[in-house]
Design an enzyme around this catalytic site. Structure first.
Site, PDB file in Angstrom:
ATOM      1  N   ARG A  54       0.930  -0.951  -0.083  1.00 21.87           N
ATOM      2  CA  ARG A  54       0.157   0.011   0.192  1.00 21.87           C
ATOM      3  C   ARG A  54       0.913   1.256   0.134  1.00 21.87           C
ATOM      4  NH1 ARG A  54      -5.058  -1.012  -2.084  1.00 21.87           N
ATOM      5  NH2 ARG A  54      -6.001  -2.736  -0.784  1.00 21.87           N
TER       6      ARG A  54
ATOM      7  N   GLU B 222      -9.015 -11.798  -6.324  1.00 22.52           N
ATOM      8  CA  GLU B 222      -7.807 -11.810  -5.156  1.00 22.52           C
ATOM      9  C   GLU B 222      -7.155 -12.657  -4.457  1.00 22.52           C
ATOM     10  OE1 GLU B 222      -8.389  -8.157  -2.532  1.00 22.52           O
ATOM     11  OE2 GLU B 222      -8.301  -6.718  -4.153  1.00 22.52           O
TER      12      GLU B 222
END
Length: 186
Positions: A56, A89
């Site tokens: 992230r 995912e």
């Protein structure tokens, strides 16, 4: 109230609002308007939760998270969005979905909500039907971790993503109550 647009991008918009406070004075508040998201606590038949670990950029680190994604398909049912994200995912499908919790992720400045679903009766997406991951999802790590260990990871500070923290704690509580508190996915 007055509103001034500051930024508009593909995922969110930023406004500055002039609001009247309870005292009668005015103040400026920046507000992020967001599409919203869904997340999935996918629990297998032996009590392991599926977690993903991905980079992230905003926090400069790889985080343990739930399979999750934006509400970016107009009019799509949220349980369907959750199923799509789980397949994309984690290469998984689920035989049943229940609603766990709804969260405001950061209500001090954003209207973003995330709806967390519990998915069970898991099976693998066939190889030929798997989503081809790109960008930050290209190198995500998928792991199955015992739900109690995942909760312990929260308390050790190893899982810090707000949706993952809320979803894992809610799933553990729902399990401990015999799933009696689960709501229909719709």
């Amino acid at each position: 109230m007055s509103r001034v647009a500051r930024y508009e991008g593909p995922i969110f918009k930023v406004f500055t609002d002039e609001v009247t406070m309870s005292s009668g004075s005015t103040a400026h508040r920046d507000v992020v308007k967001n599409k919203g998201a869904v997340g999935v606590v996918a629990l297998d038949e032996v009590g392991r939760v599926v977690l993903i670990r991905q980079y992230r950029h905003a926090v400069g680190q790889r985080l343990w998270e739930l399979p999750a994604g934006l509400r970016d398909v107009e009019g799509e049912d949220l349980a369907r969005t959750a199923a799509r994200e789980l397949a994309e995912e984690a290469d998984l499908e689920a035989g049943q979905y229940h609603l766990l919790i709804d969260l405001f992720t950061s209500p001090g400045f954003s209207d973003e909500t995330i709806r967390i679903f519990l998915a069970r009766d898991l099976s693998s997406v066939p190889d030929e039907s798997r989503f081809e991951r790109a960008d930050e999802e290209a190198d995500l790590e998928v792991a199955r971790i015992d739900l109690d260990e995942a909760v312990a990871m929260v308390f050790r500070g190893e899982i810090t993503n707000a949706a993952a923290v809320g979803g894992l704690l809610a799933a553990a509580r729902a399990r401990d109550e015999g799933w009696a508190t689960l709501r229909p996915a719709s």
